[in-house]
Each structure stands twice: as structure tokens, then as C-alpha cells.
Scaffold this motif. Structure first.
Motif, PDB file in Angstrom:
ATOM      1  N   ILE A  75      -7.508 -13.319  21.660  1.00 34.66           N
ATOM      2  CA  ILE A  75      -8.788 -12.667  21.967  1.00 34.66           C
ATOM      3  C   ILE A  75      -9.036 -11.468  21.047  1.00 34.66           C
ATOM      4  O   ILE A  75     -10.168 -11.176  20.673  1.00 34.66           O
ATOM      5  CB  ILE A  75      -8.822 -12.234  23.462  1.00 34.66           C
ATOM      6  N   GLN A  76      -7.957 -10.801  20.660  1.00 36.33           N
ATOM      7  CA  GLN A  76      -8.098  -9.568  19.877  1.00 36.33           C
ATOM      8  C   GLN A  76      -8.326  -9.815  18.378  1.00 36.33           C
ATOM      9  O   GLN A  76      -8.563  -8.869  17.632  1.00 36.33           O
ATOM     10  CB  GLN A  76      -6.831  -8.699  20.008  1.00 36.33           C
ATOM     11  N   LEU A  77      -8.233 -11.066  17.942  1.00 37.69           N
ATOM     12  CA  LEU A  77      -8.242 -11.313  16.491  1.00 37.69           C
ATOM     13  C   LEU A  77      -9.639 -11.211  15.879  1.00 37.69           C
ATOM     14  O   LEU A  77     -10.637 -11.501  16.526  1.00 37.69           O
ATOM     15  CB  LEU A  77      -7.687 -12.716  16.192  1.00 37.69           C
ATOM     16  N   THR A  78      -9.674 -10.831  14.613  1.00 42.02           N
ATOM     17  CA  THR A  78     -10.936 -10.827  13.862  1.00 42.02           C
ATOM     18  C   THR A  78     -11.283 -12.276  13.473  1.00 42.02           C
ATOM     19  O   THR A  78     -10.436 -13.173  13.574  1.00 42.02           O
ATOM     20  CB  THR A  78     -10.797 -10.029  12.560  1.00 42.02           C
ATOM     21  N   ALA A  79     -12.495 -12.479  12.970  1.00 35.42           N
ATOM     22  CA  ALA A  79     -12.929 -13.826  12.592  1.00 35.42           C
ATOM     23  C   ALA A  79     -12.013 -14.429  11.520  1.00 35.42           C
ATOM     24  O   ALA A  79     -11.653 -15.606  11.589  1.00 35.42           O
ATOM     25  CB  ALA A  79     -14.372 -13.787  12.098  1.00 35.42           C
ATOM     26  N   SER A  80     -11.608 -13.628  10.534  1.00 36.80           N
ATOM     27  CA  SER A  80     -10.778 -14.211   9.471  1.00 36.80           C
ATOM     28  C   SER A  80      -9.361 -14.490   9.979  1.00 36.80           C
ATOM     29  O   SER A  80      -8.727 -15.471   9.572  1.00 36.80           O
ATOM     30  CB  SER A  80     -10.760 -13.316   8.231  1.00 36.80           C
ATOM     31  N   GLN A  81      -8.869 -13.665  10.909  1.00 32.26           N
ATOM     32  CA  GLN A  81      -7.551 -13.956  11.500  1.00 32.26           C
ATOM     33  C   GLN A  81      -7.609 -15.235  12.337  1.00 32.26           C
ATOM     34  O   GLN A  81      -6.669 -16.031  12.343  1.00 32.26           O
ATOM     35  CB  GLN A  81      -7.089 -12.788  12.386  1.00 32.26           C
ATOM     36  N   ARG A  82      -8.733 -15.428  13.023  1.00 32.48           N
ATOM     37  CA  ARG A  82      -8.897 -16.653  13.820  1.00 32.48           C
ATOM     38  C   ARG A  82      -8.921 -17.886  12.913  1.00 32.48           C
ATOM     39  O   ARG A  82      -8.335 -18.918  13.234  1.00 32.48           O
ATOM     40  CB  ARG A  82     -10.203 -16.593  14.637  1.00 32.48           C
ATOM     41  N   ALA A  83      -9.591 -17.767  11.763  1.00 30.35           N
ATOM     42  CA  ALA A  83      -9.638 -18.889  10.811  1.00 30.35           C
ATOM     43  C   ALA A  83      -8.224 -19.219  10.335  1.00 30.35           C
ATOM     44  O   ALA A  83      -7.843 -20.386  10.183  1.00 30.35           O
ATOM     45  CB  ALA A  83     -10.545 -18.546   9.638  1.00 30.35           C
ATOM     46  N   GLU A  84      -7.450 -18.196  10.117  1.00 30.96           N
ATOM     47  CA  GLU A  84      -6.061 -18.369   9.672  1.00 30.96           C
ATOM     48  C   GLU A  84      -5.234 -19.077  10.758  1.00 30.96           C
ATOM     49  O   GLU A  84      -4.488 -20.022  10.476  1.00 30.96           O
ATOM     50  CB  GLU A  84      -5.488 -16.971   9.383  1.00 30.96           C
ATOM     51  N   VAL A  85      -5.386 -18.640  12.001  1.00 27.41           N
ATOM     52  CA  VAL A  85      -4.657 -19.267  13.113  1.00 27.41           C
ATOM     53  C   VAL A  85      -5.069 -20.730  13.240  1.00 27.41           C
ATOM     54  O   VAL A  85      -4.248 -21.626  13.423  1.00 27.41           O
ATOM     55  CB  VAL A  85      -4.912 -18.511  14.442  1.00 27.41           C
ATOM     56  N   ARG A  86      -6.394 -20.968  13.112  1.00 30.54           N
ATOM     57  CA  ARG A  86      -6.903 -22.334  13.214  1.00 30.54           C
ATOM     58  C   ARG A  86      -6.272 -23.220  12.128  1.00 30.54           C
ATOM     59  O   ARG A  86      -5.804 -24.314  12.396  1.00 30.54           O
ATOM     60  CB  ARG A  86      -8.424 -22.309  13.031  1.00 30.54           C
ATOM     61  N   ASN A  87      -6.247 -22.706  10.925  1.00 29.36           N
ATOM     62  CA  ASN A  87      -5.716 -23.493   9.803  1.00 29.36           C
ATOM     63  C   ASN A  87      -4.217 -23.769   9.953  1.00 29.36           C
ATOM     64  O   ASN A  87      -3.726 -24.820   9.548  1.00 29.36           O
ATOM     65  CB  ASN A  87      -6.004 -22.780   8.476  1.00 29.36           C
TER      66      ASN A  87
END
Ligand SMILES: Nc1ncnc2c1ncn2[C@@H]1O[C@H](COP(=O)(O)OP(=O)(O)OP(=O)(O)O)[C@@H](O)[C@H]1O
Length: 222
Positions: A72-84
Motif C-alpha cells: 500500500i505504501q509503494l510509489t507507482a514506479s515501485q509498484r511497477a517493479e513489484v509487478r514485473n
């Protein structure tokens, strides 16, 4: 070990006149290696829940831990990284890019990571072979049958060796024969240790899962 831990999750959609509570205070855990099916009537929030799990949508409230990481705390680019790195997504409508060859579609998540060309080509061939599509690497998606396109989409989802595969109605656009092939591939992936969460209307498919989460009006009823 819990791969996914969801607590008091909420998400609503506001339009000019109405607010729809698509996810209304949901809590559950998913263990590593589990095969989970999310079921429930049309409009109950299944796809929204899967999109939040897959970091394609933001939740409004609640907690989401994936691999013990607070998402929940992640930024958009961190979320993209987690997704990848952690998530493979399979859609009902395949979502392949028509202008790219099957091989290039499958290789795309690795290209985005900056993997060297020969390595991503080799890995994309291997992923295509795993789903029985080695012969179709140079075809473009419109030249493939629906079942073949979904198998290519599965190859794209597994090429990064994600921790979890999320599939939204993966057999929804397929006939029974191709559905069986896709289900067998998902079961095989689960047998080899992959955690899988599917949204499905197909109760026979849901019955193959170890765990069923049944939704109604944005809530879990089991
Ligand atoms: N972008 C959006 N804007 C407004 N409302 C939305 C949006 N997306 C979903 N909804 C609403 O949220 C609720 C849950 O939708 P969702 O697509 O998650 O349901 P579902 O269980 O997957 O349905 P189906 O089985 O028909 O695909 C529905 O009432 C839907 O109309």
C-alpha cells in the motif's frame, strides 16, 4: 508462509451520481503454493479484487502484504517493479500486442527489465515450449487461435518466474477443448510450486482449486 495477506481492504468507484463499493472490507491470506479460485455472481467485485492484488488498481483502504512487503505504501514506479518481479497476469482477452511476434510478446517483461537480447530470446522460446507453442514463435497474435493466444499469454506470465500468477477468467473466451488445455497448464504450474489465483464463473474449474473465496456484493461470504 503467507504470500499474500489482505486485511480490511476496501475499494469503491465514484461516478457523478453513485458510489459502488466493489470491495467492501475483505480480509484473507494466500499461502505459497496454493491454488485459489475467486467466484461469485457478476458484478460482485472479483475482477476488481484481482486487479488490486495484481497492482493494476489502487485500494482505498486496508492492508496488502505481498511476499511480506507492504504494498500500500509503494510509489507507482515501485509498484511497477513489484509487478514485473513478482506477478504474472493472465487476462480473459489475452491482451497480446498484435504488432509483435508471439516470441516478442512473451519476451516483453524481460525486455522491460533490460535483459540482454540473446537471453530473452532463449527464455521466450523455453517459455513457449513449456506451453506447447515452440512452433508458433514467429507468428503474430492474429495468426493464432484463441487457445494458442492464451497459451502465449501464459508463457508471457511465467517468463519472469513470478511468485504468483493471477488469472482473470482465463478460459472465458475459449471452447471446452482449449479450456482444458489451459487448465491443465495452470494445474501443472501449480504442481511445480506456483501460487495461482483465478477468477472464474466456471464452478468445475473452481472446484479444482484448493481454496475458494466466494464473493457477494464486494464481500467474502466464505
Ligand atoms: N471503472 C469502474 N468505474 C465504475 N464502477 C466500476 C468500475 N469497475 C468496476 N465497477 C463496478 O464495481 C463492481 C464490481 O465490478 P467487477 O468488475 O469487479 O465485478 P466482477 O465480479 O468481476 O463481475 P463480472 O463477473 O461480471 O466480470 C460492479 O458493480 C462494477 O459496475
Amino acid at each position: 508462509m503467507n504470500l499474500i495477506s489482505i486485511k480490511n481492504l476496501k475499494k469503491s468507484f465514484k461516478t457523478q451520481f453513485i458510489e459502488t463499493f466493489a470491495i467492501n472490507d475483505i480480509s484473507f491470506n494466500i499461502k505459497q503454493g496454493e491454488f485459489t479460485a475467486i467466484t461469485g455472481p457478476s458484478g460482485c467485485g472479483k475482477s476488481t479484487l484481482l486487479s488490486v492484488l495484481g497492482l493494476l488498481e489502487y485500494a482505498d483502504e486496508g492492508e496488502y502484504h505481498l511476499c511480506s512487503k507492504d504494498i500500500i505504501q509503494l510509489t507507482a514506479s515501485q509498484r511497477a517493479e513489484v509487478r514485473n518481479h513478482h506477478i504474472g497476469f493472465i487476462f480473459q482477452s489475452f491482451n497480446l500486442i498484435a504488432e509483435l511476434s508471439t516470441l516478442d510478446n512473451v519476451a516483453l517483461p524481460l525486455k522491460l527489465r533490460g535483459v540482454a537480447k540473446q537471453e530473452y530470446i532463449d527464455l521466450a522460446y523455453q517459455a513457449l515450449q513449456k506451453v506447447g507453442l515452440g512452433e508458433r514463435a514467429k507468428h503474430f497474435p492474429p495468426q493464432l487461435s484463441g487457445g494458442q493466444q492464451q497459451r502465449a499469454a501464459i508463457a508471457r506470465a511465467i517468463i519472469t518466474n513470478p511468485d504468483i500468477i493471477l488469472a482473470d477468467e482465463p478460459t472465458g473466451n475459449l471452447d471446452s477443448e482449449n479450456s482444458k488445455i489451459v487448465i491443465d497448464i495452470l494445474l501443472q504450474l501449480n504442481k511445480s510450486g506456483k501460487t495461482i489465483v483465478i477468477v472464474t464463473h466456471d464452478q468445475a474449474l473452481a472446484n479444482l482449486a484448493q481454496k475458494q473465496l466466494t464473493m457477494c456484493d464486494g464481500q467474502l461470504i466464505n
